[in-house]
Design an enzyme around this catalytic site. Structure first.
Site, PDB file in Angstrom:
ATOM      1  N   LYS A 112       0.818  -1.213   0.000  1.00 43.29           N
ATOM      2  CA  LYS A 112       0.000   0.000   0.000  1.00 43.29           C
ATOM      3  C   LYS A 112       0.852   1.264   0.000  1.00 43.29           C
ATOM      4  CE  LYS A 112      -4.210  -2.138   1.231  1.00 43.29           C
ATOM      5  NZ  LYS A 112      -3.724  -3.529   1.194  1.00 43.29           N
TER       6      LYS A 112
HETATM    7  C1  LIG Z   1      -4.279  -4.585   0.305  1.00 42.94           C
HETATM    8  C2  LIG Z   1      -3.468  -5.835   0.165  1.00 42.94           C
HETATM    9  C3  LIG Z   1      -3.762  -6.808  -0.819  1.00 42.94           C
HETATM   10  C4  LIG Z   1      -4.946  -6.692  -1.753  1.00 42.94           C
HETATM   11  O1  LIG Z   1      -4.746  -5.741  -2.755  1.00 42.94           O
HETATM   12  P1  LIG Z   1      -5.996  -5.185  -3.599  1.00 42.94           P
HETATM   13  O2  LIG Z   1      -5.443  -4.069  -4.411  1.00 42.94           O
HETATM   14  O3  LIG Z   1      -6.986  -4.717  -2.577  1.00 42.94           O
HETATM   15  O4  LIG Z   1      -6.516  -6.303  -4.423  1.00 42.94           O
HETATM   16  C5  LIG Z   1      -2.944  -7.925  -0.909  1.00 42.94           C
HETATM   17  N1  LIG Z   1      -1.899  -8.099  -0.065  1.00 42.94           N
HETATM   18  C6  LIG Z   1      -1.592  -7.189   0.894  1.00 42.94           C
HETATM   19  C7  LIG Z   1      -0.446  -7.455   1.813  1.00 42.94           C
HETATM   20  C8  LIG Z   1      -2.348  -6.025   1.042  1.00 42.94           C
HETATM   21  O5  LIG Z   1      -2.031  -5.144   2.015  1.00 42.94           O
END
Ligand SMILES: *Cc1c(COP(=O)(O)O)cnc(C)c1O
Length: 503
Positions: A112
């Protein structure tokens, strides 16, 4: 270039406006009116560029109302010093034809950061460009990863305040420590006595309380959100797929024009959608492989064309993918429907009312030709962590392990040996307990910091400094409040008097 809403294709906004708003008033998501193209010559040119220069080139194509200097400032601020790896998003070869794209070298050790390090910069820039005179207040309800990444992204960003609510007993010790030790003059964190849904509902209630919003506006504040439906969070994610392709070229792993597959551990469908847009731009991507955990609503959707969220919700060892409504799917539907806003509005209406909708055969065929989906439960997630470590010495986190397992299912079922980039979304240190137990270690009674040391020894890697340093940080936000007090806390934090809608 302009942005329209998935529920109103007549709307025409500049990117600054779309980023500032986040969500369209009709409930739809903003999408560009056209997808810019990426030529072979540009890809060739980018082979020798740094991540930062690649990002500038690609973002300029989408944010046409931003000046080159503005984009440059945003990109350098986001990726210049906050990442613990010069390549920002390096590609690691796991075995022949199988590559890991590490997206977790940012300050909070999860992918993120790739978006939340730059979104706040886009937002302040967008506020200036649109002559916004209010201070933006970002409200976040978090189950762990997003809150910390948003705090790190918005800390000390001019013209913004950020308030994060987390479920008092719903996050891991490390996640809690990461948040309550947050530095910055414009940040505030509070636990609430409830679960994630309570926190989320509390935030939603504040957003939809018109009177409350008016009172804040009178004091010079406007509420906004940092969740993954904002275009400003999606667009930076397109960059790393293109960057990964350039790195594979630079390392002579592929030839220019050669198609690759991309496999993504998926929750809200943001990350994999960014790869879909990269493909639409002209990046040679063959299949998009969508990996889910036991919450496999997307697997069924890709296989059958029916989206049905009426099913049990499971808590898994890959919690950031525990999602039953993948918001960003709306953008994909809009695209495959030929930008038919009425059709999308109708499907989303069915989802809100009945929890499900079904694609026509023709539309389902379109999805099937571009995507392949499968899922992996907790047991096989842990088996995969052990297997990959034993075979290659590489330590996967629980989310990335889901993707590696699904990729193996894909190869077994299709026989397709196209070289594949697997998105790695978190550092294994962030989910150290599950990872260590998968590797056969006894984790009973160990503190989080002992687990970090254990994982360092076992995996022969260095723990991210930002996690190891938590031990010595001052705890700034130890308050846990009753969930009914959330609006009061917002007022108190912003120094706004008597702004509760009750008063
Ligand atoms: C948010 C997240 C995801 C999922 O990603 P999306 O873009 O919501 O599909 C997968 N792995 C981790 C570690 C995340 O923090």
């Amino acid at each position: 270039m302009y942005y329209m809403s998935t529920r109103n294709s007549e709307l025409k906004l500049k990117s600054a406006e779309a980023i500032k708003k986040g969500l369209s008033e009709d409930g739809g998501l903003f999408v560009p009116t056209e997808i810019p193209s990426l030529s072979k010559a540009e890809i060739t040119k980018m082979i020798r560029m740094s991540y930062i220069d690649r990002a500038k080139l690609i973002l300029k194509k989408f944010l046409t109302d931003f000046t080159a200097a503005e984009i440059s400032d945003c990109v350098e601020g986001a990726y210049g010093t906050g990442f613990d790896c010069e390549k920002v998003a390096p590609v690691v070869k796991l075995s022949d034809g199988k590559y890991i794209l590490e997206l977790w070298h940012g300050p909070t050790c999860a992918f993120k950061d790739m978006a939340l390090q730059i979104l706040p910069r886009f937002m302040t820039c967008a506020m200036k460009k649109t002559d916004e005179d209010k201070k933006i207040v970002i409200l976040v309800a978090t189950s762990g990863d997003t809150g910390k990444a948003a705090l790190e992204g918005f800390k000390d960003v001019e013209g913004t305040e950020i308030i994060v609510f987390y479920p008092g007993d719903g996050v891991s010790d490390i996640q809690k420590l990461q948040m309550i030790t947050q530095e910055g003059a414009n940040v505030y964190v509070a636990g609430i006595d409830g679960n994630f849904d309570d926190a989320q509902n509390g935030v939603k209630a504040i957003f939809t309380d018109e009177k409350f919003g008016e009172k804040l506006a009178k004091s010079g504040f406007a509420l906004s959100s940092a969740n993954s439906i904002n275009w400003g969070r999606l667009v930076p994610q397109i960059v790393y797929y293109i960057s990964a392709y350039c790195d594979l070229l630079a390392d002579n792993e592929i030839n220019i024009g050669e198609k690759i597959n991309v496999c993504v551990p998926t929750g809200n469908f943001g990350n994999i959608l960014a790869a879909y847009y990269a493909k639409k731009m002209g990046l040679p991507i063959a299949k998009l492989i969508c990996a889910s955990n036991r919450n496999n609503v997307l697997t069924d959707f890709i296989k059958t064309g029916e989206y049905d969220k009426n099913r049990p919700f499971y808590q898994s060892v890959s919690p950031s993918m525990d999602i039953l409504i993948s918001s960003n799917l709306e953008r994909l539907l809009f695209d495959i429907c030929g930008e038919d806003d009425k059709k999308v509005t109708s499907m989303m209406g069915k989802l809100a009312k009945d929890g499900k909708y079904k694609l026509t055969k023709a539309l389902h065929k379109k999805i099937e030709s571009r995507f392949w989906g499968a899922y992996c439960d907790d047991y096989y997630t842990k088996v995969q962590i052990w297997k990959t470590f034993t075979q290659t010495g590489y330590t996967l986190d629980t989310h990335t392990a889901v993707a590696v397992d699904v990729y193996e299912q894909y190869v077994a079922e299709t026989g397709d040996k196209t070289k594949t980039v697997i998105a790695s979304t978190a550092s294994p240190y962030k989910f150290n307990e599950s990872v260590l137990s998968a590797l056969g270690e006894n984790v009973d009674g160990k503190s989080d910091f002992e687990l970090i040391d254990m994982l360092a020894e076992k995996s022969k890697t260095t723990p991210p400094a930002s996690l190891a340093e938590l031990k010595n940080k001052e705890k700034r936000f130890e308050k846990v409040i009753d969930k009914s007090m959330m609006p009061e806390l917002v007022c108190e934090t912003l120094n706004v008097k008597k702004c509760s809608s009750k008063s």
